[in-house]
Every structure is written in structure tokens, then in C-alpha cells.
Scaffold this motif. Structure first.
Motif, PDB file in Angstrom:
ATOM      1  N   VAL A  74       0.842  -1.196   0.000  1.00  0.00           N
ATOM      2  CA  VAL A  74       0.000   0.000   0.000  1.00  0.00           C
ATOM      3  C   VAL A  74       0.875   1.243   0.000  1.00  0.00           C
ATOM      4  O   VAL A  74       2.062   1.196   0.329  1.00  0.00           O
ATOM      5  CB  VAL A  74      -0.969  -0.001   1.200  1.00  0.00           C
ATOM      6  N   GLU A  75       0.277   2.350  -0.377  1.00  0.00           N
ATOM      7  CA  GLU A  75       1.028   3.603  -0.492  1.00  0.00           C
ATOM      8  C   GLU A  75       1.014   4.430   0.785  1.00  0.00           C
ATOM      9  O   GLU A  75       1.937   5.189   1.043  1.00  0.00           O
ATOM     10  CB  GLU A  75       0.440   4.429  -1.644  1.00  0.00           C
ATOM     11  N   LYS A  76      -0.045   4.275   1.561  1.00  0.00           N
ATOM     12  CA  LYS A  76      -0.228   5.100   2.764  1.00  0.00           C
ATOM     13  C   LYS A  76      -0.908   4.255   3.830  1.00  0.00           C
ATOM     14  O   LYS A  76      -1.729   3.403   3.525  1.00  0.00           O
ATOM     15  CB  LYS A  76      -1.109   6.312   2.420  1.00  0.00           C
ATOM     16  N   ILE A  77      -0.550   4.507   5.080  1.00  0.00           N
ATOM     17  CA  ILE A  77      -1.185   3.847   6.210  1.00  0.00           C
ATOM     18  C   ILE A  77      -1.961   4.904   6.992  1.00  0.00           C
ATOM     19  O   ILE A  77      -1.404   5.939   7.366  1.00  0.00           O
ATOM     20  CB  ILE A  77      -0.146   3.185   7.144  1.00  0.00           C
ATOM     21  N   ASN A  78      -3.242   4.654   7.227  1.00  0.00           N
ATOM     22  CA  ASN A  78      -4.053   5.508   8.091  1.00  0.00           C
ATOM     23  C   ASN A  78      -4.194   4.799   9.437  1.00  0.00           C
ATOM     24  O   ASN A  78      -4.539   3.613   9.482  1.00  0.00           O
ATOM     25  CB  ASN A  78      -5.445   5.728   7.510  1.00  0.00           C
ATOM     26  N   ILE A  79      -3.928   5.515  10.517  1.00  0.00           N
ATOM     27  CA  ILE A  79      -4.083   4.996  11.876  1.00  0.00           C
ATOM     28  C   ILE A  79      -5.024   5.941  12.613  1.00  0.00           C
ATOM     29  O   ILE A  79      -4.811   7.154  12.601  1.00  0.00           O
ATOM     30  CB  ILE A  79      -2.728   4.902  12.602  1.00  0.00           C
ATOM     31  N   ALA A  80      -6.071   5.363  13.221  1.00  0.00           N
ATOM     32  CA  ALA A  80      -7.067   6.207  13.883  1.00  0.00           C
ATOM     33  C   ALA A  80      -7.674   5.508  15.088  1.00  0.00           C
ATOM     34  O   ALA A  80      -7.887   4.301  15.076  1.00  0.00           O
ATOM     35  CB  ALA A  80      -8.175   6.573  12.896  1.00  0.00           C
ATOM     36  N   THR A  81      -7.965   6.295  16.115  1.00  0.00           N
ATOM     37  CA  THR A  81      -8.730   5.829  17.266  1.00  0.00           C
ATOM     38  C   THR A  81      -9.909   6.782  17.416  1.00  0.00           C
ATOM     39  O   THR A  81      -9.788   7.823  18.040  1.00  0.00           O
ATOM     40  CB  THR A  81      -7.893   5.837  18.563  1.00  0.00           C
ATOM     41  N   LEU A  82     -11.030   6.425  16.840  1.00  0.00           N
ATOM     42  CA  LEU A  82     -12.190   7.321  16.857  1.00  0.00           C
ATOM     43  C   LEU A  82     -13.141   6.989  18.012  1.00  0.00           C
ATOM     44  O   LEU A  82     -13.291   7.753  18.933  1.00  0.00           O
ATOM     45  CB  LEU A  82     -12.926   7.281  15.526  1.00  0.00           C
ATOM     46  N   GLY A  83     -13.817   5.869  17.922  1.00  0.00           N
ATOM     47  CA  GLY A  83     -14.695   5.456  19.006  1.00  0.00           C
ATOM     48  C   GLY A  83     -16.007   6.182  19.116  1.00  0.00           C
ATOM     49  O   GLY A  83     -16.650   6.143  20.157  1.00  0.00           O
ATOM     50  N   ASN A  84     -16.437   6.859  18.061  1.00  0.00           N
ATOM     51  CA  ASN A  84     -17.720   7.558  18.121  1.00  0.00           C
ATOM     52  C   ASN A  84     -18.904   6.593  18.021  1.00  0.00           C
ATOM     53  O   ASN A  84     -19.958   6.862  18.572  1.00  0.00           O
ATOM     54  CB  ASN A  84     -17.823   8.596  17.005  1.00  0.00           C
ATOM     55  N   VAL A  85     -18.740   5.494  17.324  1.00  0.00           N
ATOM     56  CA  VAL A  85     -19.798   4.492  17.196  1.00  0.00           C
ATOM     57  C   VAL A  85     -19.551   3.347  18.169  1.00  0.00           C
ATOM     58  O   VAL A  85     -20.465   2.901  18.860  1.00  0.00           O
ATOM     59  CB  VAL A  85     -19.895   3.978  15.740  1.00  0.00           C
ATOM     60  N   VAL A  86     -18.326   2.848  18.217  1.00  0.00           N
ATOM     61  CA  VAL A  86     -17.936   1.782  19.140  1.00  0.00           C
ATOM     62  C   VAL A  86     -17.022   2.418  20.180  1.00  0.00           C
ATOM     63  O   VAL A  86     -15.915   2.846  19.852  1.00  0.00           O
ATOM     64  CB  VAL A  86     -17.194   0.639  18.403  1.00  0.00           C
ATOM     65  N   SER A  87     -17.487   2.475  21.421  1.00  0.00           N
ATOM     66  CA  SER A  87     -16.702   3.174  22.441  1.00  0.00           C
ATOM     67  C   SER A  87     -15.509   2.366  22.947  1.00  0.00           C
ATOM     68  O   SER A  87     -14.553   2.950  23.446  1.00  0.00           O
ATOM     69  CB  SER A  87     -17.589   3.579  23.615  1.00  0.00           C
ATOM     70  N   GLN A  88     -15.526   1.036  22.809  1.00  0.00           N
ATOM     71  CA  GLN A  88     -14.389   0.233  23.265  1.00  0.00           C
ATOM     72  C   GLN A  88     -13.127   0.698  22.538  1.00  0.00           C
ATOM     73  O   GLN A  88     -13.125   0.876  21.320  1.00  0.00           O
ATOM     74  CB  GLN A  88     -14.623  -1.250  22.985  1.00  0.00           C
ATOM     75  N   LEU A  89     -12.057   0.891  23.297  1.00  0.00           N
ATOM     76  CA  LEU A  89     -10.801   1.341  22.710  1.00  0.00           C
ATOM     77  C   LEU A  89     -10.360   0.380  21.617  1.00  0.00           C
ATOM     78  O   LEU A  89     -10.232  -0.824  21.849  1.00  0.00           O
ATOM     79  CB  LEU A  89      -9.714   1.444  23.791  1.00  0.00           C
ATOM     80  N   HIS A  90     -10.165   0.912  20.430  1.00  0.00           N
ATOM     81  CA  HIS A  90      -9.684   0.134  19.298  1.00  0.00           C
ATOM     82  C   HIS A  90      -8.973   1.078  18.335  1.00  0.00           C
ATOM     83  O   HIS A  90      -9.283   2.261  18.271  1.00  0.00           O
ATOM     84  CB  HIS A  90     -10.815  -0.623  18.596  1.00  0.00           C
ATOM     85  N   ILE A  91      -8.001   0.520  17.610  1.00  0.00           N
ATOM     86  CA  ILE A  91      -7.174   1.320  16.709  1.00  0.00           C
ATOM     87  C   ILE A  91      -7.311   0.777  15.297  1.00  0.00           C
ATOM     88  O   ILE A  91      -7.027  -0.393  15.048  1.00  0.00           O
ATOM     89  CB  ILE A  91      -5.683   1.286  17.140  1.00  0.00           C
ATOM     90  N   HIS A  92      -7.757   1.627  14.392  1.00  0.00           N
ATOM     91  CA  HIS A  92      -7.864   1.263  12.981  1.00  0.00           C
ATOM     92  C   HIS A  92      -6.488   1.427  12.331  1.00  0.00           C
ATOM     93  O   HIS A  92      -5.840   2.464  12.507  1.00  0.00           O
ATOM     94  CB  HIS A  92      -8.851   2.182  12.250  1.00  0.00           C
ATOM     95  N   VAL A  93      -6.065   0.432  11.587  1.00  0.00           N
ATOM     96  CA  VAL A  93      -4.823   0.499  10.815  1.00  0.00           C
ATOM     97  C   VAL A  93      -5.219   0.089   9.401  1.00  0.00           C
ATOM     98  O   VAL A  93      -5.524  -1.077   9.143  1.00  0.00           O
ATOM     99  CB  VAL A  93      -3.729  -0.428  11.390  1.00  0.00           C
ATOM    100  N   ILE A  94      -5.240   1.067   8.502  1.00  0.00           N
ATOM    101  CA  ILE A  94      -5.828   0.871   7.177  1.00  0.00           C
ATOM    102  C   ILE A  94      -4.791   1.145   6.096  1.00  0.00           C
ATOM    103  O   ILE A  94      -4.178   2.214   6.074  1.00  0.00           O
ATOM    104  CB  ILE A  94      -7.036   1.813   6.969  1.00  0.00           C
TER     105      ILE A  94
END
Length: 144
Positions: A74-94
């Protein structure tokens, strides 16, 4: 005992466990979209983790992000911790490419999710098995 949020269970496929985080694959084959969830109870924010766990989480996220970039080309990695819909702490790595369905915008809600077939999931797990050789336990039957 650690429990995964019901929404995360419904929207993802289990891959396995790092020392601290559970690794999930978002069930949307448009992108290599993974989620890491610290295996701790009742957390909604990074700062609620003990300092050692914060450090471990970021080591796992960073190492996995590098694996994702190299393994899925992949060309770019997006990392995010939003939690607006799912409040349990989780980290998106896309993993993102300029040719993906949502580029350059965020992946959320851009196109309808398309579930992985059993064969596609097997391919993802085979790629990860080649890269995740230390400090990781595969829990998905397809990956074993």
C-alpha cells in the motif's frame, strides 16, 4: 476477562493476538483494514491504559502498520482511534492506495462494504502468516 464489543464482533473477522492487542480484519475487502483492540476491560481511551500498556500498544500498532505497508504493497497507512460508534478502545490500521474506492477521503461510509469470501480471507491470512512470525498467535481457523 476481556470481551470484544458486539459491533466489532459483527463487523470484523478474527485474525489473532499480539501480546496486548487482538488483531481483527474489517470485513470489507475494498481495503486491507485492520483493527487492534487492547485486551483490557472497560477502556474507551488510550490514556486509560497503564503507561506500559500504552507503550506496548503503540509498539504493536507501529510494527503491524509496517507489516501492512510491506505485505499488502500500500502507499499510505491511516491509523485512527475514533470510538464515536464503538466506544471500546480500538485502533484502525488501514492500508490505502490512490486507486482505492474512497481515495483520498476516509474509508467510512464511502462505499458499501463487500465481505471477504473464504478464499480471500485465506489469502490475507497466508500473507500475514509469512510476515507475522514472532510474538503473534493466529486464532482464525483459516490461518492455521
Amino acid at each position: 476477562m476481556f470481551e470484544l464489543d458486539a459491533r466489532l464482533q459483527a463487523d470484523t473477522l478474527l485474525v489473532g493476538d499480539f501480546k496486548l492487542c487482538r488483531l481483527l480484519l474489517m470485513n470489507d475487502n475494498h481495503y486491507p483494514w485492520f483493527i487492534l483492540v487492547p485486551k483490557r476491560r472497560n477502556l474507551t481511551e488510550v490514556f486509560q491504559l497503564k503507561t506500559e500498556d500504552q507503550e506496548q500498544m503503540w509498539r504493536e500498532v507501529s510494527a503491524f502498520a509496517e507489516t501492512l505497508k510491506d505485505t499488502f504493497n500500500v502507499e499510505k497507512i491511516n491509523i485512527a482511534t475514533l470510538g464515536n460508534v464503538v466506544s471500546q478502545l480500538h485502533i484502525h490500521v488501514i492500508g490505502r492506495k490512490t486507486t482505492d474506492a474512497a481515495w483520498p477521503g476516509p474509508v467510512w461510509g464511502k462505499v458499501e462494504a463487500q465481505a471477504y469470501s473464504a478464499e480471500q480471507m485465506k489469502v490475507v491470512c497466508e500473507k500475514l502468516r509469512m510476515a507475522l512470525t514472532e510474538n503473534f498467535e493466529f486464532l482464525n481457523k483459516v490461518a492455521q
